[in-house]
Structures are given as C-alpha cells and as structure tokens.
Scaffold this motif. Structure first.
Motif, PDB file in Angstrom:
ATOM      1  N   PHE A 175     -49.914 -17.987 -20.669  1.00  0.00           N
ATOM      2  CA  PHE A 175     -49.308 -18.777 -21.741  1.00  0.00           C
ATOM      3  C   PHE A 175     -47.890 -19.176 -21.362  1.00  0.00           C
ATOM      4  O   PHE A 175     -47.480 -20.326 -21.550  1.00  0.00           O
ATOM      5  CB  PHE A 175     -49.296 -17.986 -23.057  1.00  0.00           C
ATOM      6  N   ALA A 176     -47.109 -18.224 -20.832  1.00  0.00           N
ATOM      7  CA  ALA A 176     -45.721 -18.510 -20.444  1.00  0.00           C
ATOM      8  C   ALA A 176     -45.670 -19.604 -19.394  1.00  0.00           C
ATOM      9  O   ALA A 176     -44.857 -20.526 -19.487  1.00  0.00           O
ATOM     10  CB  ALA A 176     -45.054 -17.240 -19.920  1.00  0.00           C
ATOM     11  N   GLU A 177     -46.547 -19.509 -18.402  1.00  0.00           N
ATOM     12  CA  GLU A 177     -46.528 -20.486 -17.313  1.00  0.00           C
ATOM     13  C   GLU A 177     -46.900 -21.881 -17.794  1.00  0.00           C
ATOM     14  O   GLU A 177     -46.271 -22.869 -17.400  1.00  0.00           O
ATOM     15  CB  GLU A 177     -47.480 -20.048 -16.207  1.00  0.00           C
ATOM     16  N   LEU A 178     -47.877 -21.972 -18.672  1.00  0.00           N
ATOM     17  CA  LEU A 178     -48.335 -23.286 -19.112  1.00  0.00           C
ATOM     18  C   LEU A 178     -47.532 -23.804 -20.304  1.00  0.00           C
ATOM     19  O   LEU A 178     -46.823 -24.797 -20.207  1.00  0.00           O
ATOM     20  CB  LEU A 178     -49.822 -23.227 -19.460  1.00  0.00           C
ATOM     21  N   ASN A 179     -47.616 -23.129 -21.425  1.00  0.00           N
ATOM     22  CA  ASN A 179     -46.976 -23.614 -22.642  1.00  0.00           C
ATOM     23  C   ASN A 179     -45.459 -23.455 -22.607  1.00  0.00           C
ATOM     24  O   ASN A 179     -44.737 -24.333 -23.068  1.00  0.00           O
ATOM     25  CB  ASN A 179     -47.535 -22.879 -23.869  1.00  0.00           C
ATOM     26  N   GLY A 180     -44.988 -22.322 -22.091  1.00  0.00           N
ATOM     27  CA  GLY A 180     -43.545 -22.112 -22.020  1.00  0.00           C
ATOM     28  C   GLY A 180     -42.870 -23.189 -21.193  1.00  0.00           C
ATOM     29  O   GLY A 180     -41.881 -23.796 -21.609  1.00  0.00           O
ATOM     30  N   THR A 181     -43.431 -23.446 -20.023  1.00  0.00           N
ATOM     31  CA  THR A 181     -42.858 -24.477 -19.153  1.00  0.00           C
ATOM     32  C   THR A 181     -42.958 -25.849 -19.811  1.00  0.00           C
ATOM     33  O   THR A 181     -42.008 -26.629 -19.780  1.00  0.00           O
ATOM     34  CB  THR A 181     -43.564 -24.476 -17.788  1.00  0.00           C
ATOM     35  N   TYR A 182     -44.088 -26.131 -20.414  1.00  0.00           N
ATOM     36  CA  TYR A 182     -44.285 -27.418 -21.076  1.00  0.00           C
ATOM     37  C   TYR A 182     -43.258 -27.631 -22.194  1.00  0.00           C
ATOM     38  O   TYR A 182     -42.706 -28.723 -22.343  1.00  0.00           O
ATOM     39  CB  TYR A 182     -45.708 -27.500 -21.637  1.00  0.00           C
ATOM     40  N   VAL A 189     -41.903 -36.069 -15.707  1.00  0.00           N
ATOM     41  CA  VAL A 189     -42.538 -35.371 -16.825  1.00  0.00           C
ATOM     42  C   VAL A 189     -43.388 -34.238 -16.263  1.00  0.00           C
ATOM     43  O   VAL A 189     -43.998 -34.370 -15.200  1.00  0.00           O
ATOM     44  CB  VAL A 189     -43.406 -36.356 -17.643  1.00  0.00           C
ATOM     45  N   PHE A 190     -43.422 -33.119 -16.957  1.00  0.00           N
ATOM     46  CA  PHE A 190     -44.218 -31.969 -16.522  1.00  0.00           C
ATOM     47  C   PHE A 190     -45.699 -32.254 -16.729  1.00  0.00           C
ATOM     48  O   PHE A 190     -46.132 -32.623 -17.812  1.00  0.00           O
ATOM     49  CB  PHE A 190     -43.808 -30.717 -17.319  1.00  0.00           C
ATOM     50  N   ARG A 191     -46.462 -32.090 -15.690  1.00  0.00           N
ATOM     51  CA  ARG A 191     -47.911 -32.265 -15.740  1.00  0.00           C
ATOM     52  C   ARG A 191     -48.557 -30.925 -15.366  1.00  0.00           C
ATOM     53  O   ARG A 191     -48.536 -30.543 -14.200  1.00  0.00           O
ATOM     54  CB  ARG A 191     -48.371 -33.339 -14.770  1.00  0.00           C
ATOM     55  N   PRO A 192     -49.115 -30.232 -16.345  1.00  0.00           N
ATOM     56  CA  PRO A 192     -49.732 -28.929 -16.054  1.00  0.00           C
ATOM     57  C   PRO A 192     -50.862 -29.059 -15.046  1.00  0.00           C
ATOM     58  O   PRO A 192     -51.593 -30.048 -15.044  1.00  0.00           O
ATOM     59  CB  PRO A 192     -50.273 -28.465 -17.407  1.00  0.00           C
ATOM     60  N   GLN A 193     -50.993 -28.055 -14.197  1.00  0.00           N
ATOM     61  CA  GLN A 193     -52.077 -28.007 -13.229  1.00  0.00           C
ATOM     62  C   GLN A 193     -53.317 -27.426 -13.895  1.00  0.00           C
ATOM     63  O   GLN A 193     -53.240 -26.428 -14.603  1.00  0.00           O
ATOM     64  CB  GLN A 193     -51.688 -27.124 -12.030  1.00  0.00           C
TER      65      GLN A 193
END
Length: 161
Positions: free
Chosen positions: A95-102, A128-132
């Motif tokens: 969650f931290a890696e995806l949502n936190g960064t976003y 813009v941040f694009r999640p992997q």
C-alpha cells in the motif's frame, strides 16, 4: 483507509551550478523508496514515509557527469486505517509503495519545480507518477453475491462515521 495529511518531513538541496557557465542540457535521474510504520499511540493510523531523490548532471562534454543539482525529500502521508495492526506487513508495504507514492507525487513535483527555479535552473518538470502493474497471487473465487454483501457492509460502515 482515508488519507488525513501529507507533510514534508525532511529536505536537502545541493547546488553546484555556475551561473556564468550553465550547461545546455541536463541528464536527470530520480528514485524513491517507501515504508509504512504503525504507532501504539495512534493504533488506527498508518504512517507512510516516502523518500525521494533527484539528481541533475550535465550532459555537456565539458561537464560530463558533474552533479549540478541534487534534491532529496521525505514526505509523510498519514492514513486513518481502522485496526491497522491487523493487516499483514507486506500488505501495508505494498500500500505504501503504490498509494503512498501516488498521493505524495504531486507534492514532490511541485517541490522539485520550486527548488529548481530558486536554484536558477530552467523549469524541471517531473513526470506524472505511473504505477507499475504487479502480478498478485490468485486469491480464489468470490461469488457476485459475496462481493455485493461485502460492498454493502463497507458502505453502511462508511456512512455511520
């Protein structure tokens, strides 16, 4: 889970620019890392720390590889999460890696642009941040009725707060 705040916890700027000898082109690199902490003092909260770094080096032959601008920052995103301690650590880290960064990324983009301008650089625009996309393990099947009941329970809980 509900985000409550995003704050800048730490920042560092290193400038090695000579205003009389500015490079024509910069080579940018950036990286980030995340972590999620829980606190006994606030058991229904998740504290997500995002460490971000950007380094600008000269692409010109005369200054090849010379670091001209370095910026690092740590942002803290605080989320309200009922029963946070009950969640598996790997789920909180994901969650931290995806949502936190976003959620933090727009603050990072603004911070980089502002710091670069104050250092005398032409505008640096962080993309813009694009999640992997990551593969997740199959969790088994769930029927439409079970999913609907779960969603109804979530909606009734959310409406009571």
């Amino acid at each position: 889970m509900q985000i409550e705040s995003v704050t800048l916890a730490h920042a560092e700027l290193k400038v090695g620019l000579d205003p009389l000898d500015m490079p024509e082109e910069l080579r940018l690199s950036q990286r980030f890392r995340c972590r999620c902490d829980l606190s006994a003092r606030k058991p229904d909260h998740a504290f997500v720390y995002i460490d971000l770094m950007l380094d600008a080096t000269s692409a010109d032959d005369a200054h090849k590889g010379q670091s001209l601008f370095g910026l690092s920052a740590t942002f803290l995103a605080i989320y309200r999460l009922e029963g946070a301690a009950a969640y598996p650590t790997d789920s909180l880290e994901h969650f931290a890696e995806l949502n936190g960064t976003y959620n933090v990324w727009p603050y990072w983009r603004e911070f980089v642009q502002t710091a670069a301008a104050r250092a005398g650089l032409a505008s640096i625009v962080v993309p813009v941040f694009r999640p992997q996309v990551q593969e997740i393990e199959e969790q088994g099947e769930i029927s439409f009725d079970e999913a609907s009941q779960s969603q109804e329970a979530t909606n009734s809980t959310a409406g009571s707060e």
